[in-house]
Design a protein around this motif. Structure first.
Motif, PDB file in Angstrom:
ATOM      1  N   UNK A 938       0.993  -1.235   0.001  1.00 51.78           N
ATOM      2  CA  UNK A 938       0.048   0.152  -0.046  1.00 51.78           C
ATOM      3  C   UNK A 938       1.006   1.205  -0.043  1.00 51.78           C
ATOM      4  N   UNK A 939       0.978   1.702  -1.155  1.00 50.17           N
ATOM      5  CA  UNK A 939       2.067   2.927  -1.262  1.00 50.17           C
ATOM      6  C   UNK A 939       1.492   4.075  -0.718  1.00 50.17           C
ATOM      7  N   UNK A 940      -0.061   4.241  -0.897  1.00 46.07           N
ATOM      8  CA  UNK A 940      -0.876   5.140  -0.358  1.00 46.07           C
ATOM      9  C   UNK A 940      -1.570   4.769   0.746  1.00 46.07           C
ATOM     10  N   UNK A 941      -1.854   5.662   1.726  1.00 44.33           N
ATOM     11  CA  UNK A 941      -1.680   7.097   1.676  1.00 44.33           C
ATOM     12  C   UNK A 941      -0.154   7.302   2.120  1.00 44.33           C
ATOM     13  N   UNK A 958       6.663   9.687   1.563  1.00 52.74           N
ATOM     14  CA  UNK A 958       6.919   8.204   1.838  1.00 52.74           C
ATOM     15  C   UNK A 958       5.669   7.566   2.198  1.00 52.74           C
ATOM     16  N   UNK A 959       5.220   6.549   2.000  1.00 51.74           N
ATOM     17  CA  UNK A 959       4.128   5.717   2.376  1.00 51.74           C
ATOM     18  C   UNK A 959       3.921   5.611   3.797  1.00 51.74           C
ATOM     19  N   UNK A 960       2.690   5.756   4.449  1.00 45.18           N
ATOM     20  CA  UNK A 960       2.682   5.757   5.885  1.00 45.18           C
ATOM     21  C   UNK A 960       2.691   4.382   6.418  1.00 45.18           C
ATOM     22  N   UNK A 961       2.649   3.204   5.429  1.00 39.82           N
ATOM     23  CA  UNK A 961       2.579   1.896   5.616  1.00 39.82           C
ATOM     24  C   UNK A 961       4.098   1.395   5.748  1.00 39.82           C
TER      25      UNK A 961
END
Length: 1914
Positions: A938-941, A958-961
């Motif tokens: 999951x690059x987003x959010x 940066x991704x939040x994941x």
């Protein structure tokens, strides 16, 4: 030794105030001794207790009664009053005068003896023995003896007996085991021949119960007794009812015995006198017994639990809740009690019960029941000694119990019962009494220390439990009866019924006080001489027992102790301290989840503590944020009690970890972890304080050697040894180190041996230790209670207030002082001023209250306490001042967990307008970025910032994941492409609460859905929107990036100097414009001569020294542009020179449509000429300066003709077919007749005649001139019908589509059929012959465009629709126009031209369609639960592909007409939108030149730029165009080219990337190429010629073509390796919607680097870094994971050819050779391949460029395989018809293509072979003839061929659906020599003509017949 009895009292009846009522009061007649004992004063109120029901006279003599009442004095000492009551007749003087009523009452009572006279009454008299010892049997015997002596009249002196009784001493209980029976069991005699043995209990602390517990259970039962037990422990009011006083006493004694080892410390009155019944209303808890006579008075008591002993019931009021014992203890206790009371229960169900065992005696059963409860307490309180804090050792031990830690370790924090017990008074007494480390021990101490493990092991084994119970019972019994052998009593008793004797005995005599006193004095004197009776106590260190094992949390959390989770926590912390932040960020969510478990929290505190010890407490900002976040997570699950000691362990750490904010300003972690309720809980601070004091007191007494091993005082992690015994690491040390209790025990043992000075010194040391800790804690509390920001003061006060209120409710009496202060404090904090001083005041009060309490309890001197009170406000004030600086500096830092902003890389000349605003990029409807069904991370959010530059809007973050934390995410689009900006509000927030958001949509198919971070204020967001709007819509084109780029910092030149250097360009532009505006009159213009480079030189780079042109000056007058001069004046040639240079002129030259020179000399042989009539843009501003018109048309008539057309765009030639010589013309639509008058000539004086008539006439003449300019061989030469090649395959679906709108361009009724003799008003339409045997089917153009079948219903005008009415010849010119516009045109009377009315879509429809397409491809919100078809549905609803279909359809129609030799005029709308699309597509399909890079550029420059497509207007480039919106006309054209490219991948020199590149940059405003609406506007702005005149900036290309050219020299990114054109190729693509593909330009994105169309910004070379191996070592695995929508596939997976070309360049550079350009290498390889093929004469050359593809639509898959020789490549291509060719020289192991699909069905194939045989077939372009095995398959409707008869792999397929005709053929070069000419035949398909040759004529005829029959069947 102790006195057996203290006082002997004689109490008698005294008459009451109401004479004659029979009621009186007690009077003490005598008491002995008369003086009070010093150590034990005489208890008051004995008279009431002697007769609890009241003193009353009785009419009969009752038998004597005995009971023991209990009085409690002011010192809580219990006095046992043994009362023996007997009745004596009333003396006449005492007798009341009875009234009649009383006599009746007396008479009614049954008289026991008739001898007693009726008026005789009896008064009670009581003998009372008062003792502090509870020896019930001895008292009963002694008083009975006295009564017996009196009644029986024995000759024994009562004075002697009483004197002996009062002087009798017995051994003190709790003595050591006696050496002899005499010492342990005292035999006494009162001097009346009696003997009694008094057995002293072995242990003073164990209660003596006799049979009372057993009786209690008999009376009430198990459940009721358990309820009373819980009620007594949880401090409820208990009332016993019975008619027997002795039973009341026994029941109360039994209940107290059950409570051992706790002592009941509230009101305890086993027998309550009637006069004192109001005591029952007391608010405090009690245990009271009341006679059942007064049951009525107890009814209104609402909160009293009533136990009726006689009825066996316990009544609990509704308002009272008795918390039950915690499970499993409750059920275990219950079952153990059952086993003791009812041993038969276990055997009740047995079929063969064993013989009954003898049941225990009542006394033994009593002990067994007590043993069950003793076990229960041992289990409840196991490990309690580990939670004791020893606060002072000398002069007296001060001990506190750490309740929270105890509950936490037991996992019983929520347990109501245990909580109340621990908070109760009884337990407080238990701690102070039993907490002492050095004292005598008893059974309970041993049990709780040593037997806990055994009890746990026995839990589920009833027999073992029973065995243990019996063992304990034995010990309890032995304690009460140490010597059962000597219990021989000899006491006289009165005879039976002695009280009923007739002769009444004399009244009890008055005793002689002096005699009794003398006996007492004698005994006292004797005792004084004896040594003082000191208790021979055997003191010892109390065993602590094993430390309590960490019990798994009761709520069933499985992961509490998971080793893996602890490992994760450790790893994360080590990553943080090693600075591996990305790794730590990945683990953080797992750590935060793990921290829900207690073990992980402990692990965290331990790990952090280790780092503090290693001096690693000063952190950088990121480390600090991580540590604080983990601490906060730990603390958020901590209750106010902090039962697991987590907050306690963190307390030293939060004051250790810090970060430097600026020089001299350090922020400690405590300022970030204040928002937790635990810090404002007084009990927490007290426990922490006592724990630390214990540590320091222990250190005080430890030997110096041990002291060295101790941790430093300040760094000690809370009360580790006590509150957190479950620590694995410390257990080993614990064994070696002595605990604080052990140290205290040792000290208490030594205390008596110390000298007074030494004692005093130790006391002072301890006191100062406590005092210093109090100062330390005042500091600590100010750290955690003072907020960083004083504006949060109210929050703090509320929080603190809450804590105080809780403290009041939690501790009933212990901290009553704190409670009272809390009340006053709360009233103070009600003020509404939130000043800093107020915060300070609140904190000072809180700390003072704490200091008061702990110092008072710990024995700090009052001077020290006063000093502390003075110190606290200063401490608080100092800390507030420190915090102000910290707060000021910390505000400059971003809040917790903000990643560093990634700066985007910018283009040369691109500047940042707004620096990064922190935002979260939210996922939109494209699920690839957020994982979704495609998979991937999951690059987003993503968390980052949005930047606004002069060119783009860029998000980087940066991704939040965390698993994808280190991947940068970039999403950007050019500002100029913004189509919609919308405010959104975001509910789903990431870590913090987010404010508003913004959704930006661009026409490059990009969407930024952003939520602004909390630190971005609404003003900043508004500024961003305004700047964005300003950049998107500049006031004019000069404000766009293409103009402004680098204007500020352009390297190496001053703007002014540039202006002076070449003023000619600006003046040239200006004068051209002036001439256009004022076409009449002379002007003198100063110009320099301009020499353009020749056409041949354009491709090469201009050498730098030639870039500045030689410019000469000439001044010449200029004629009027309308002068129909036969030749141009010399001055005009200057303008002409620049115009000739334009793309149009170059193309006209190429097409042979004439040059300027030939036009000027008017060579009559040329049918067309170039006219400079529009050179000043006077006739039509949107046309180029030079136009192609028929030779015969004069320049001066063009002005008039132009008026007939919209925007003056009259028909001009734009292309001529080299083969058929037909021309393609374009124009604007015609003006309608009604409207035409409105359009006066704007640029010229009106000639004065009727506009309409003359215009029509002129128009007709002009069209006639066009027709006459054409060669007449159009139909005759071709020898076939015009539209014969235009099969229905292109125009209609294979199966007609049910939806009309997909295929319809017009209503079928509009295209009417016209006969030769049709009247003038009707429009004809194109017709072709129907298919019969050899001739192919032609369909009416109108109906074909409508997608209808040929044989439809009759047309509206009545003409039959069957194909019989064919016009004998083709029209020379077809005019394709909008049916609405063609009404004003007269048809050609000679039928030389024909009008084809079609329905086209308008620009507004394109806009609407594009909006829907955008939303379909880039949806704004996540799809949710939508089905995968929703995308396809929204795509269909957009109708974008339908519009593409229409464009292709019309274009293919025009191509067919041109190919057949008829010219076509495209005259749609204003002539600059759809006309441009159609005309460009037609040229692209018809002319292979336009399919090259150079040609395509020329096509776009000519048709789109020069012919005035309105780029600025359609792209809404400026503020003026904002309202009109974006219309993607050019994009639609590029999409059409993409569709053709997909179907014919070998026909285009440029790649698909080139099309995407143009699509992106025609809206990006990076280049000036696609700005403005026409050449005229470009000249006006000075754009058209400046590229040649000015020194070109090396940094920024202003023209997109120049950029492409530069880039192409470096990299083959725009080149298509499959390019292998056929020279005469006219492309006819399928246009059905089913054949069209959605362009991946609309859907793909690369989040790694943003759009790939700005080549400078793409990082590094286009391959993954792993492949760069300069060492050229052994090949390694080059696999790489490619994430959808993140990585660029183009870069990650380069094609083989690019790879090889790069490899060549690398090798050349290694060898030190100058590397040649890739194109030269490629061309050389290509040439070598060709010559090789020719020399070898191989039938199928393994060529890079060509392959024996059977079907000439060469498309789809490409396989690159290694050829047989070295690096030679073989290309094997799959067509869409599953045909392919595998080079015969290729290896057999080469991958099989999809053409082998059918080989699985061999049996089916053999069945489907309708006809087969060998035929020779001519290969495609430049291929030889070759014999093949052909199979005609009627079932699949195809003609397949194989290499030979037994070959299983089909080599190619001809689809019979595409075959148009089968005709006799002629031999061509290379054909078999021996075969007859008639054996040749051709099969013509929609794509190409196949040449076949059979072995003889007969076979050829058979093949033709079979094929024809197949076609007719279809």
């Amino acid at each position: 030794m102790a006195r057996l009895a203290d006082y002997f009292v004689l109490v008698a009846f005294g008459p009451g105030p109401r004479a004659g009522s029979g009621e009186g009061h007690g009077q003490i007649l005598q008491r002995f001794p008369e003086k009070d004992w010093e150590d034990n004063p005489f208890p008051q109120g004995i008279e009431l207790f002697c007769q609890p029901s009241g003193w009353q006279l009785c009419p009969e003599r009752n038998p004597p009664t005995f009971f023991i009442a209990v009085l409690t004095d002011i010192n809580s000492e219990r006095h046992y009053c043994a009362c023996l009551t007997f009745w004596e007749p009333v003396e006449p003087s005492q007798a009341p005068v009875c009234s009649g009523e009383e006599e009746e009452e007396a008479g009614e009572r049954p008289s026991p003896s008739a001898l007693v006279p009726p008026p005789q009454l009896f008064a009670p008299k009581t003998l009372v023995l008062v003792s502090r010892l509870d020896h019930a049997e001895v008292f009963r015997n002694s008083l009975g003896l006295i009564y017996t002596i009196h009644v029986e009249g024995l000759s024994v002196s009562l004075e002697n007996v009483i004197g002996n009784l009062l002087t009798c001493t017995i051994p003190i209980t709790g003595a050591a085991q006696p050496d002899s029976v005499e010492e342990g069991a005292r035999t006494i005699s009162l001097g009346a021949g009696d003997r009694q043995v008094i057995q002293t209990p072995l242990t003073d602390s164990l209660p003596v119960s006799c049979c009372s517990v057993a009786l209690l259970f008999r009376q009430l039962g198990i459940t009721n007794v358990l309820a009373l037990f819980c009620a007594a422990l949880t401090e409820h009011k208990i009332l016993f009812l019975s008619r027997s006083y002795q039973r009341l006493t026994d029941a109360c004694r039994g209940l107290l015995a059950l409570l051992f080892p706790l002592r009941y410390s509230f009101t305890y009155v086993p027998i309550l006198p009637a006069q004192l019944l109001e005591v029952l209303s007391t608010p405090t808890p009690f245990i009271i017994g009341v006679n059942s006579l007064f049951q009525a008075e107890t009814q209104e008591l609402l909160d009293v639990i009533i136990a009726d002993l006689d009825g066996g019931t316990v009544t609990v009021p509704e308002c009272v809740h008795i918390p039950p014992l915690p499970e499993p203890l409750h059920s275990q206790t219950h079952s153990a009690l059952c086993m003791v009371l009812d041993p038969e229960l276990e055997r009740a169900d047995l079929a063969f019960p064993p013989p009954a065992t003898s049941t225990s005696s009542l006394k033994m059963q009593d002990k067994e029941l007590r043993a069950v409860f003793l076990r229960l307490f041992a289990q409840l309180l196991q490990g309690y000694r580990w939670c004791l804090h020893i606060v002072r050792i000398h002069p007296e031990p001060v001990i506190r119990f750490h309740k929270a830690a105890f509950l936490g370790q037991r996992g019983l924090v929520e347990d109501d019962f245990l909580l109340k017990v621990l908070e109760g008074m009884a337990f407080a007494g238990f701690v102070s009494e039993r907490g002492v480390p050095y004292r005598t021990t008893d059974l309970f101490d041993e049990l709780v220390a040593n037997e806990v493990k055994r009890m746990r092991a026995d839990e589920n084994q009833p027999q073992r439990v029973l065995r243990h119970v019996k063992e304990l019972a034995e010990q309890l019994y032995k304690n009460e009866n140490p010597y059962p052998a000597v219990t021989m009593h000899k006491v006289q008793r009165p005879g039976e019924g002695s009280h009923l004797r007739r002769v009444p005995p004399r009244p009890f005599p008055r005793l002689d006080e002096s005699t009794v006193q003398w006996i007492i004095d004698q005994a006292t004197a004797k005792l004084q001489g004896a040594p003082p009776a000191v208790r021979a106590e055997k003191k010892a260190t109390v065993p602590s027992g094993p430390p309590m094992a960490a019990i798994v949390e009761r709520n069933g959390v499985v992961h509490a102790n998971s080793a893996r989770r602890l490992e994760v926590v450790r790893n994360c912390i080590s990553y943080v301290f090693e600075g591996k932040m990305l790794e730590a960020k990945k683990l953080l969510p797992a750590v935060l989840r793990a921290l829900k478990g207690r073990a992980a929290r402990r692990c965290l505190t331990r790990e952090l503590h280790l780092h503090v010890q290693q001096n690693r407490a000063v952190l950088d900002h990121q480390q600090f944020d991580f540590v604080v976040r983990m601490m906060n997570c730990c603390l958020q699950d901590c209750t106010a009690m902090d039962e697991h000691g987590i907050a306690a362990a963190l307390l030293p750490l939060v004051t250790a970890f810090c970060r430097k904010l600026s020089p001299g300003v350090t922020q400690f972690a405590y300022s970030c972890v204040q928002e937790h309720v635990v810090w404002s809980t007084p009990q927490f601070w007290e426990a922490m304080f006592y724990g630390d004091v214990q540590t320091h007191i222990r250190a005080l007494y430890l030997e110096p050697t041990e002291e060295e091993d101790l941790p430093s005082a300040k760094g000690e992690v809370g009360p580790t040894e006590v509150s957190a015994p479950g620590k694995e690491d410390e257990e080993d040390e614990e064994e070696e180190e002595r605990s604080a209790l052990d140290v205290a025990s040792e000290q208490r043992r030594l205390w008596p041996t110390l000298g007074r000075d030494k004692q005093q010194e130790l006391v002072q040391k301890e006191e100062s230790t406590v005092f210093s800790q109090a100062i330390h804690y005042a500091n600590r509390m100010s750290y955690l209670l003072l907020p960083l920001d004083s504006s949060k003061s109210r929050l703090l006060r509320e929080r603190a207030g809450l804590g105080d209120l809780e403290s009041m409710s939690n501790s009933v009496v212990t901290n009553s002082m704190a409670g009272s202060v809390a009340e006053s404090y709360d009233t103070e904090s009600g003020f509404e001023d939130a000043e800093t001083s107020d915060v300070a005041g609140a904190v000072v009060r809180f700390i003072n209250r704490f200091v008061d309490k702990v110092c008072t309890e710990s024995g700090v001197t009052s001077e020290h306490l006063k000093g502390l009170h003075v110190m606290v406000p200063d401490i608080v004030q100092m800390h507030i001042e420190t915090l102000e600086a910290v707060h000021r500096e910390s505000k400059r830092l971003p809040p917790i967990q903000k990643p560093k902003l990634l700066r985007p890389s910018l283009l040369p000349g691109e500047e940042c307008v707004l620096d990064g605003l922190r935002v979260y990029l939210l996922p939109d409807g494209r699920e690839e970025g957020s994982g979704g069904s495609v998979g991937g991370p999951a690059l987003l959010p993503a968390e980052g910032a949005v930047f606004l530059t002069t060119y783009r809007v860029i998000f980087t973050g940066m991704p939040t994941d965390p698993p994808v934390g280190e991947q940068a995410v970039v999403r950007s689009f050019p500002v100029a492409s913004l189509t919609k900006e919308k405010r959104i509000s975001v509910q789903a927030h990431m870590d913090q609460f987010l404010q508003d958001g913004l959704q930006l949509r661009s026409c490059t198919f990009q969407l930024l859905k952003m939520a602004f971070d909390e630190e971005v204020g609404s003003e900043s967001a508004e500024v961003f929107r305004k700047h964005l709007h300003k950049l998107r819509y500049p006031p004019d084109v000069k404000g766009t990036f293409a103009f402004t780029a680098g204007s500020v910092h352009t390297a190496g030149r001053q703007p002014r100097a540039a202006k002076e250097k070449s003023p000619s360009l600006r003046t040239l532009s200006r004068n051209l414009v002036k001439n256009a505006k004022k076409t009449i009159g002379r002007q003198y213009v100063t110009r320099k001569k301009y020499n353009p480079p020749s056409w041949e030189q354009r491709g090469q780079p201009v050498p730098p020294e030639d870039q500045e042109d030689e410019i000469s000056v000439s001044e010449e007058p200029e004629p009027s542009t309308l002068t129909p001069a036969s030749a141009l004046k010399p001055s005009d040639r200057l303008t002409m020179n620049s115009l000739v240079e334009r793309a149009c002129c170059r193309d006209y030259q190429r097409l042979g449509l004439g040059t300027l020179s030939s036009s000027l000399s008017r060579a009559k042989s040329e049918p067309f000429r170039v006219t400079p009539v529009n050179r000043m843009y006077a006739i039509c501003r949107s046309y180029p300066g030079l136009l192609i018109v028929p030779q015969s048309v004069q320049d001066n008539t063009l002005q008039r003709i132009s008026r007939c057309y919209r925007q003056n765009r009259f028909p001009v030639v734009c292309w001529r077919s080299s083969r058929s010589k037909a021309v393609l013309l374009r124009s604007g639509g015609l003006h309608g007749k009604g409207v035409v008058g409105l359009f006066k000539a704007q640029n010229a004086p009106s000639p004065g005649q009727s506009q309409a008539d003359s215009s029509s006439l002129e128009q007709e003449k002009y069209l006639q001139a066009v027709v006459s300019s054409m060669p007449r061989h159009a139909d005759a030469a071709s020898g076939r019908n015009t539209l014969s090649g235009f099969s229905s395959v292109h125009m209609a679906s294979h199966a007609p589509s049910p939806r009309a709108r997909v295929t319809t361009l017009s209503n079928p009724t509009t295209a009417s059929v016209t006969r030769r003799s049709a009247p003038r008003g009707k429009w004809g339409s194109i017709r072709a012959g129907g298919r019969s045997s050899g001739s192919s089917l032609g369909v009416d153009v109108g109906s074909r465009l409508a997608g209808k079948d040929l044989l439809g219903p009759p047309q509206a005008n009545g003409a039959p629709s069957e194909p019989g009415f064919l016009r004998p010849q083709r029209a020379a010119l077809y005019i394709i126009g909008d049916k609405a516009q063609l009404k004003g045109v007269r048809p050609d009377p000679l039928q030389q031209w024909e009008l084809v009315p079609i329905e086209v879509f308008e620009v507004r429809q394109v806009k609407a369609s594009f909006k829907k397409l955008l939303k379909a491809c880039v949806p704004g919100c996540p799809a949710g639960e939508q089905s995968p078809t929703s995308y396809l549905r929204s795509l269909e609803e957009s109708e974008w592909l339908s519009q593409i279909h229409k464009l292709l359809q019309v274009s293919v129609l025009v191509v067919e007409l041109l190919d057949s030799g008829s010219s076509v005029l495209v005259s749609l709308e204003d002539g600059w939108d759809i006309t441009t699309q159609v005309v460009s597509l037609v040229q692209l399909l018809s002319d292979p030149y336009y399919r090259t890079l150079e040609g395509f550029r020329l096509l776009v420059e000519k048709e789109w730029l020069s012919f005035g497509h309105r780029f600025t207007h359609r792209g809404a480039h400026t503020l003026a165009g904002q309202s009109s919106g974006f219309a993607p006309i050019f994009l639609q054209f590029l999409d059409c080219v993409h569709q053709v490219h997909s179907q014919f991948p070998m026909e285009f020199e440029f790649s698909q990337f080139y099309l995407k590149f143009l699509s992106y940059h025609h809206v990006s405003h990076r280049f000036r190429t696609f700005l403005l609406d026409s050449d005229y506007e470009r000249i006006e702005l000075g754009l058209l010629y400046e590229e040649k005149g000015e020194r070109k900036s090396q940094q920024a290309c202003k023209s997109v073509w120049e950029y492409v050219e530069r880039l192409s020299k470096k990299t083959p990114v725009f080149y298509n390796y499959m390019y292998a054109p056929e020279d005469t190729e006219v492309l006819r693509p399928y246009s059905n919607v089913s054949n069209l593909k959605v362009w991946d330009f609309y859907t793909q994105e690369t989040l790694a680097e943003g759009p790939p169309y700005d080549w400078e910004l793409a990082q590094g070379p286009p391959e993954p870094l792993e492949e760069e191996r300069p060492d050229g070592g052994a090949p390694q695995s080059r696999r790489r994971v490619i994430w959808p929508c993140y990585d660029s596939r183009l870069r990650a997976q380069p094609d083989a050819i690019s790879r090889l070309l790069e490899e060549l360049q690398r090798l050349e550079s290694e060898l030190g050779r100058p590397s040649e350009r890739w194109k030269d290498t490629w061309d050389r390889v290509k040439a070598a391949q060709r010559s090789e093929a020719r020399q070898d004469g191989r039938s199928t050359p393994s060529s890079l460029l060509m392959s024996s593809v059977s079907h000439h639509r060469r498309s789809l898959g490409v396989y690159l395989q290694e050829g047989p020789v070295g690096s030679t490549l073989s290309l094997s291509l799959d067509s869409d018809q599953s045909s392919s060719s595998t080079p015969s020289s290729g290896r057999q192991a080469a991958r099989r293509s999809t053409s082998t699909l059918y080989s699985q069905f061999q049996t089916a194939e053999s069945e489907n072979r309708s006809y087969e045989g060998t035929l020779y077939k001519k290969g495609a372009f430049m291929k030889p003839w070759k014999a093949r095995w052909f199979v005609l398959d009627k079932t699949k409707h195809q003609l397949r061929y194989y290499d030979h008869r037994v070959d299983t792999e089909c080599k190619g397929v001809i689809d019979l659906a595409e075959v148009e005709s089968v005709t006799p053929g002629a031999p061509t070069m290379g054909a078999p020599k021996t075969v007859d000419e008639k054996a040749f035949f051709d099969v013509k398909t929609t794509r190409r003509v196949y040449n076949f040759c059979a072995q003889d004529v007969h076979l050829a005829q058979q093949w033709v017949d079979r094929l024809q029959s197949c076609l007719s069947d279809a």
